[in-house]
Write a protein that holds these residues in place. Structure first.
Motif, PDB file in Angstrom:
ATOM      1  N   TYR A  18       1.160  -1.396  -0.044  1.00  0.00           N
ATOM      2  CA  TYR A  18      -0.256  -0.234  -0.444  1.00  0.00           C
ATOM      3  C   TYR A  18       0.668   1.200  -0.096  1.00  0.00           C
ATOM      4  CZ  TYR A  18      -3.113   3.433   2.082  1.00  0.00           C
ATOM      5  OH  TYR A  18      -3.857   4.562   2.518  1.00  0.00           O
ATOM      6  N   ASP A  19       1.851   1.386   1.271  1.00  0.00           N
ATOM      7  CA  ASP A  19       2.823   2.400   1.227  1.00  0.00           C
ATOM      8  C   ASP A  19       3.255   3.296  -0.707  1.00  0.00           C
ATOM      9  OD1 ASP A  19       2.104   1.989   3.636  1.00  0.00           O
ATOM     10  OD2 ASP A  19       4.044   2.235   4.320  1.00  0.00           O
ATOM     11  N   GLU A  20       3.960   1.310  -0.975  1.00  0.00           N
ATOM     12  CA  GLU A  20       4.550   1.929  -2.215  1.00  0.00           C
ATOM     13  C   GLU A  20       3.250   2.371  -3.130  1.00  0.00           C
ATOM     14  OE1 GLU A  20       7.646  -0.649  -3.403  1.00  0.00           O
ATOM     15  OE2 GLU A  20       9.135   0.057  -1.758  1.00  0.00           O
ATOM     16  N   ARG A  21       2.500   2.350  -3.492  1.00  0.00           N
ATOM     17  CA  ARG A  21       1.292   2.758  -4.440  1.00  0.00           C
ATOM     18  C   ARG A  21       1.062   3.739  -3.894  1.00  0.00           C
ATOM     19  NH1 ARG A  21      -3.140  -1.028  -3.002  1.00  0.00           N
ATOM     20  NH2 ARG A  21      -2.009  -2.000  -1.970  1.00  0.00           N
ATOM     21  N   SER A  22       0.665   4.002  -2.935  1.00  0.00           N
ATOM     22  CA  SER A  22      -0.101   5.588  -2.419  1.00  0.00           C
ATOM     23  C   SER A  22       1.648   6.564  -2.913  1.00  0.00           C
ATOM     24  CB  SER A  22       0.561   5.532  -0.471  1.00  0.00           C
ATOM     25  OG  SER A  22      -0.295   4.987  -0.456  1.00  0.00           O
ATOM     26  N   ALA A  23       2.908   6.243  -2.418  1.00  0.00           N
ATOM     27  CA  ALA A  23       3.831   6.750  -2.902  1.00  0.00           C
ATOM     28  C   ALA A  23       3.900   7.439  -4.218  1.00  0.00           C
ATOM     29  CB  ALA A  23       5.068   6.255  -2.380  1.00  0.00           C
ATOM     30  N   ALA A  24       3.595   6.119  -5.057  1.00  0.00           N
ATOM     31  CA  ALA A  24       4.079   6.720  -6.663  1.00  0.00           C
ATOM     32  C   ALA A  24       3.004   8.176  -7.197  1.00  0.00           C
ATOM     33  CB  ALA A  24       3.648   5.315  -6.844  1.00  0.00           C
ATOM     34  N   LEU A  25       1.598   7.797  -6.498  1.00  0.00           N
ATOM     35  CA  LEU A  25       0.186   7.965  -7.111  1.00  0.00           C
ATOM     36  C   LEU A  25       1.088   9.825  -6.561  1.00  0.00           C
ATOM     37  CD1 LEU A  25      -2.168   7.490  -8.154  1.00  0.00           C
ATOM     38  CD2 LEU A  25      -3.358   7.473  -6.116  1.00  0.00           C
ATOM     39  N   LEU A  26       1.324   9.818  -5.641  1.00  0.00           N
ATOM     40  CA  LEU A  26       2.116  11.436  -4.864  1.00  0.00           C
ATOM     41  C   LEU A  26       2.984  11.673  -5.219  1.00  0.00           C
ATOM     42  CD1 LEU A  26       0.967   9.992  -0.698  1.00  0.00           C
ATOM     43  CD2 LEU A  26      -0.377  11.605  -2.395  1.00  0.00           C
ATOM     44  N   VAL A  27       4.186  11.211  -6.208  1.00  0.00           N
ATOM     45  CA  VAL A  27       5.048  11.378  -6.456  1.00  0.00           C
ATOM     46  C   VAL A  27       4.757  11.328  -7.778  1.00  0.00           C
ATOM     47  CG1 VAL A  27       7.264  10.939  -7.074  1.00  0.00           C
ATOM     48  CG2 VAL A  27       7.099  10.853  -4.904  1.00  0.00           C
ATOM     49  N   ALA A  28       4.143  11.361  -8.363  1.00  0.00           N
ATOM     50  CA  ALA A  28       3.912  10.967  -9.726  1.00  0.00           C
ATOM     51  C   ALA A  28       3.815  12.532 -10.466  1.00  0.00           C
ATOM     52  CB  ALA A  28       2.684  10.059 -10.807  1.00  0.00           C
ATOM     53  N   PRO A  29       2.955  13.422 -10.198  1.00  0.00           N
ATOM     54  CA  PRO A  29       2.154  14.613 -10.731  1.00  0.00           C
ATOM     55  C   PRO A  29       4.004  15.556 -11.007  1.00  0.00           C
ATOM     56  CG  PRO A  29       1.174  14.136  -9.188  1.00  0.00           C
ATOM     57  CD  PRO A  29       1.783  13.385  -9.050  1.00  0.00           C
ATOM     58  N   VAL A  30       4.469  15.563  -9.613  1.00  0.00           N
ATOM     59  CA  VAL A  30       6.532  16.333  -9.543  1.00  0.00           C
ATOM     60  C   VAL A  30       6.915  15.796 -10.459  1.00  0.00           C
ATOM     61  CG1 VAL A  30       7.623  16.803  -8.104  1.00  0.00           C
ATOM     62  CG2 VAL A  30       5.783  16.953  -7.072  1.00  0.00           C
ATOM     63  N   LEU A  31       7.295  14.399 -10.663  1.00  0.00           N
ATOM     64  CA  LEU A  31       7.756  13.421 -11.850  1.00  0.00           C
ATOM     65  C   LEU A  31       7.485  14.469 -13.260  1.00  0.00           C
ATOM     66  CD1 LEU A  31       9.463  10.348 -10.309  1.00  0.00           C
ATOM     67  CD2 LEU A  31      10.757  12.858 -10.028  1.00  0.00           C
TER      68      LEU A  31
END
Lengths: 351, 305, 291
Positions: free
Chosen positions: C5-18
């Motif tokens: 769950y953590d990694e999926r959330s992190a990917a979602l949260l970081v994607a726009p910036v990247l």
């Protein structure tokens, strides 16, 4: 209902193994204490049970359902922290209620649940204050309230009393014990304080280096420590450890010999464990060992003596408060061989 | 205990002297700019200069704002009486539209910057995931490249996309400037929030979205205000990208128009100064109003080094 | 490994910036390298031959480039050293508690918030040879006999631009120094007092060592910022008089947008970027160990 089963639970940070293939089964309604020095892996274990740390390997189940990969907000556990972890921007009432709105309960149910929890913890008069207006003990009561209001099957406590002063710690200990008796939930309690562990636990798991050293009832752990580490970790003042060898069926150190009930083979290097209270103090010459008093520490209820016995052996003894001694006094004391603990010096295991 | 008098007097004297020097250095130039903007062209071209406006007047400002209502040409640009010989810059009519552009871009940048940075900073500061360090380094590394070096390729990219002269292109470009720094600030701030609060929130039933919303945001107000201000000011003040990426007045921002005034050698000093004052007011006001937040927000990461 | 769950959330949260950084920063950086390897002149849009590192070699043969390197070096050194010294002084003042201290702290933010274009125009106006404040002030107090030119004097024009830059970037540096000072434990001063240290000794032995992390940050940041200054040069001197204020940033601008030689412009940009990066890295590595 909640039975917690840890099967080969492992946590690694890079190459560092924090918890090493831990097997532990916690029965429903049991009060399990994880006891050990800091860095022993007890808090990591608790965090894995809570879901706050990802499990590197192994399996975790609540009852028969595997929860290894379930994130914490979907596990039915409540947790109390050493730092209280109250939301500083919310009132006591909002803090206690904070888990409830997320579980979609009606407002009336929330109010009555908060009121009941507050009454049980005697903090009803504090409900509209904010955490920074409360004392440490009051804050921890609020944190307990936030936990019990959910009526969870599992309570996790991470050193909840460590930040409190000594008197408060004692009364909060009683409160937690009563809470456990009332709620009949499963409690997992992490501490480095042996007194908390002894008084609260149904069973204690003593941990070191990510491994369980001994899993037993408090009495079992104190009476039959499985190894030198457990023996040394429990007991205050700590157990006296005397190194020697077996010779002729007796423990031998220098010129001093002590016959043992079930002696191991001759020539073995052993360590003898002697609890400070397991001695009978007498006048010199009358007992097995004579010693000179070096330091007297009266505690009121009892007195601790640091003595140097024959052969330069330094020991700490616990004697009744009536026993008056002065530095430089010669005393004698007797030892009941049945109450001694014997460990193999190489493996550090109990013999 | 009676402390001796001499050290206290010395201290007061030193503080007064250094405070005066400080005020002179920091506020003096701006004060002179403001003073100049309140004088007529004739007054500011006197020698020696008038320190204070002999007859303070906001005529320069009025002239600039009025200029937007009619087309300034070489014929009618001469304002008022011949004595003052005030020349309006030919681009004066563009000042108000440019101000509007600056406000629009600034607002979008401030809002989107916060949205993007808060989520990314939360993930990097709070969640333990593979690549968290790499993400931070990538973000910070993009800021090591000088703006002037980015301008060329960015100009080519945006020109090929046909987005020259679009405010949207400016907004996205400015985000690339503000986001890495904002993430850095917010990470420092988020890491200062006790980890146990996060753990409590997760246990209480919050997923990452709720933990961010219910725990981290309410406790990060200073950093959030600082981020908003920082992003708006960066956007309001930015010059190089705006210069290259916008070529007509419909999309030009305030600094571009003002630099145009400066380049226009026939322009009266009084108007240029007035335009400068107009451009300085919103950011300075914002900075002073939010001073407390900006200071604690901008410097959150500094102590740890 | 599976994605929790953590990694999926992190990917979602970081994607726009990247995503944004990829489009507006990472891609241009790579694209710029491609451009620097081609002979792209905007006046001949259809001819863009691959020339390898010729652009770079041509730059190294260009006398203007080496002039710009020396100007940039002088300018950056002046900016960094003066900003840092001034910031420490201001921090020492504002770290004291006295009436008016809060007002001064608020004033400190004024230069920080001033747009660089306005900063340029303001100082240009102050330096104005006929009507400027500087001449008026110096002549009136008798430090100067008669009016003189400022920005048009090739010997001092770089310093005058640097002065405007320092005025604007000193406040942030001072804020960083103040925060670092506030973090010094009071006990250190008390211990020094008990040991009989006077004000100066306390500054040298307690304050200065404790300021090191803050100084580090300021030095690196100011270097990175100063080396890339551009706005002031466009507003105040346009590289002049002659080539007296021809810095790398200005040269890149002229090469690209006046001569329209994008290939060499991009190559220069790359040289500047790599230099900045290497410099920051060196400062962090060497000073980081020593300080």
């Amino acid at each position: 209902m909640a039975r917690i089963t840890c099967a080969a639970l492992t946590k690694k940070y890079g190459d560092v193994v924090a918890v090493d293939a831990l097997d532990l089964e916690i029965a429903h309604g049991e009060f399990m204490v994880l006891l050990g020095p800091s860095g022993c892996g007890k808090t990591t274990t608790l965090n894995m049970i809570a879901g706050l740390e990802e499990i590197s390997a192994g399996r975790l189940s609540f009852d028969d359902a595997e929860v290894t990969w379930t994130p914490p907000h979907r596990r039915e556990v409540a947790m109390v922290f050493q730092s209280y972890a109250l939301y500083p921007n919310k009132t006591v009432r909002e803090n206690i209620a904070s888990p409830l709105p997320l579980r979609r309960q009606p407002a009336a149910a929330i109010d009555s649940a908060v009121a009941a929890a507050a009454a049980q913890l005697e903090i009803t008069h504090l409900l509209d204050r904010r955490p920074n207006e409360l004392s440490g003990g009051q804050r921890q009561r609020v944190a307990l309230g936030r936990a019990i209001v959910r009526n969870p099957a599992v309570f996790l406590m991470d050193g909840p009393l460590s930040n409190l002063d000594a008197t408060l710690r004692l009364s909060m200990r009683g409160l937690i014990k009563r809470l456990h008796q009332d709620l009949k939930s499963t409690f997992v309690y992490v501490t480095h304080d042996q007194a908390e562990a002894m008084t609260l636990a149904d069973r204690i798991a003593v941990m070191r280096g990510g491994l369980i050293q001994q899993l037993d009832t408090p009495e079992g752990i104190y009476e039959r420590p499985a190894n030198l580490f457990v023996a040394g970790f429990l007991g205050s003042p700590p157990i006296n450890l005397i190194e020697g060898v077996m010779a002729g069926g007796a423990f031998s150190r220098g010129g001093w010999r002590l016959a043992l009930p079930n002696p191991p083979a001759d020539g073995r290097s052993v360590t003898l464990g002697l609890r400070p209270e397991d001695v009978m103090v007498a006048a010199p010459g009358l007992a097995r060992l004579d010693a000179r008093v070096e330091l007297v520490s009266p505690l009121g209820s009892e007195t601790h003596l640091d003595v140097v016995a024959e052969g330069g052996l330094k020991l700490t003894l616990r004697v009744p408060k009536e026993w008056r001694a002065a530095v430089g006094d010669q005393i004698g004391f007797g030892i009941d061989p049945a109450r001694l603990h014997l460990f193999d010096r190489a493996s550090e295991l109990r013999l | 205990m009676n402390r001796p008098l001499a050290p206290r007097v010395t201290r007061a004297l030193l503080l007064t002297v250094f405070s005066a020097l400080f005020v002179l250095y920091v506020a003096g130039p701006v004060a002179w700019l403001v003073s100049s903007s309140l004088q007529t062209e004739a007054q500011i071209t006197e020698v020696p200069p008038n320190w204070l406006p002999p007859t303070p007047s906001i005529a320069n400002f009025e002239a600039i704002f009025a200029a937007s209502e009619r087309v300034v040409t070489y014929e009618n640009r001469r304002q008022g009486e011949a004595l003052t010989s005030n020349f309006l810059p030919s681009g004066a009519a563009n000042l108000l539209p440019a101000m509007r552009n600056s406000l629009v871009v600034g607002a979008w940048v401030a809002a989107l910057n916060l949205l993007l940075s808060v989520t990314a900073a939360y993930a990097i500061a709070v969640i333990d995931f593979r690549g968290r360090r790499a993400t931070l380094y990538v973000a910070l590394a993009t800021r090591v490249v000088p703006d002037i070096a980015l301008v060329v390729p960015l100009f080519l990219v945006i020109r090929n996309l046909g987005l020259i002269n679009s405010l949207g292109a400016l907004v996205v470009t400015y985000l690339a400037i503000t986001v890495p720094f904002t993430i850095f600030i917010l990470i420092s701030y988020f890491e200062g929030i006790p980890r146990d609060l996060y753990r409590a929130a997760r246990i209480d039933g919050c997923g990452h979205g709720r933990a961010l919303w219910h725990v981290y945001l309410p406790l990060s107000l200073p950093a959030l205000v600082a981020s908003l201000t920082f992003a708006f000011l960066t956007s309001w003040n930015e010059f190089v990208f705006a210069l290259v990426l916008t070529q007509n007045v419909a999309a030009q921002t305030l600094p571009i128009i003002i630099s145009g005034f400066i380049m226009d050698f026939t322009t009266s000093f009084s108007f240029v100064n007035a335009a400068g004052v107009i451009a300085i007011i919103p950011p300075v006001l914002m900075a002073v109003v939010f001073q407390r937040y900006i200071v604690s927000g901008l410097t959150a990461g500094a102590v740890k080094g | 490994m599976r994605l929790g769950y953590d990694e999926r959330s992190a990917a979602l949260l970081v994607a726009p910036v990247l995503g944004v950084l990829l489009v507006v920063a990472a891609f241009p950086i790579v694209y710029s390298f491609w451009v620097s390897l081609h002979d792209i002149v905007l006046t001949r849009p259809l001819r863009r031959p691959f020339v390898g590192f010729d652009n770079y070699l041509r730059i190294f043969d260009d006398a203007r480039f080496w002039t710009a390197v020396s100007r940039t070096t002088v300018y950056t050194l002046v900016c960094v050293v003066a900003t840092t010294l001034l910031a420490v002084l201001v921090a020492l003042l504002l770290n004291e508690v006295f009436p008016g201290q809060r007002l001064l702290s608020a004033l400190l933010l004024v230069p920080w918030a001033t747009p660089s274009v306005v900063n340029g125009l303001m100082w240009k106006w102050i330096y104005d040879p006929t009507y400027g404040l500087l001449n008026g002030l110096l002549v009136q107090v008798g430090l100067l006999e008669r009016y003189r030119v400022w920005l048009s004097d090739p010997d001092i024009t770089l310093l005058l631009i640097a002065n405007a830059a320092i005025w604007k970037q000193m406040p942030l540096a001072a804020l960083l120094m103040i925060v670092t000072m506030k973090a010094i434990p009071e006990d250190l001063y008390r211990a020094a007092r008990v040991d009989g240290a006077n004000v100066w000794q306390r500054f040298v032995h307690v304050t200065l060592p404790a300021l090191r992390p803050g100084l580090m940050l300021v030095l690196v940041y100011e270097t990175m910022i100063s080396i890339r200054h551009f706005d002031l040069f466009l507003i105040m001197t346009q590289g002049g008089p002659g080539d007296a204020s021809l810095t790398l940033s200005w040269l890149i601008y002229v090469e690209t947008f006046r001569s329209l030689r994008f290939g060499t412009g991009a190559a220069m940009s790359y040289i500047l970027a790599i230099t900045t990066f290497a410099l920051s890295w060196a400062v962090i590595r060497f000073l980081g160990k020593r300080i």
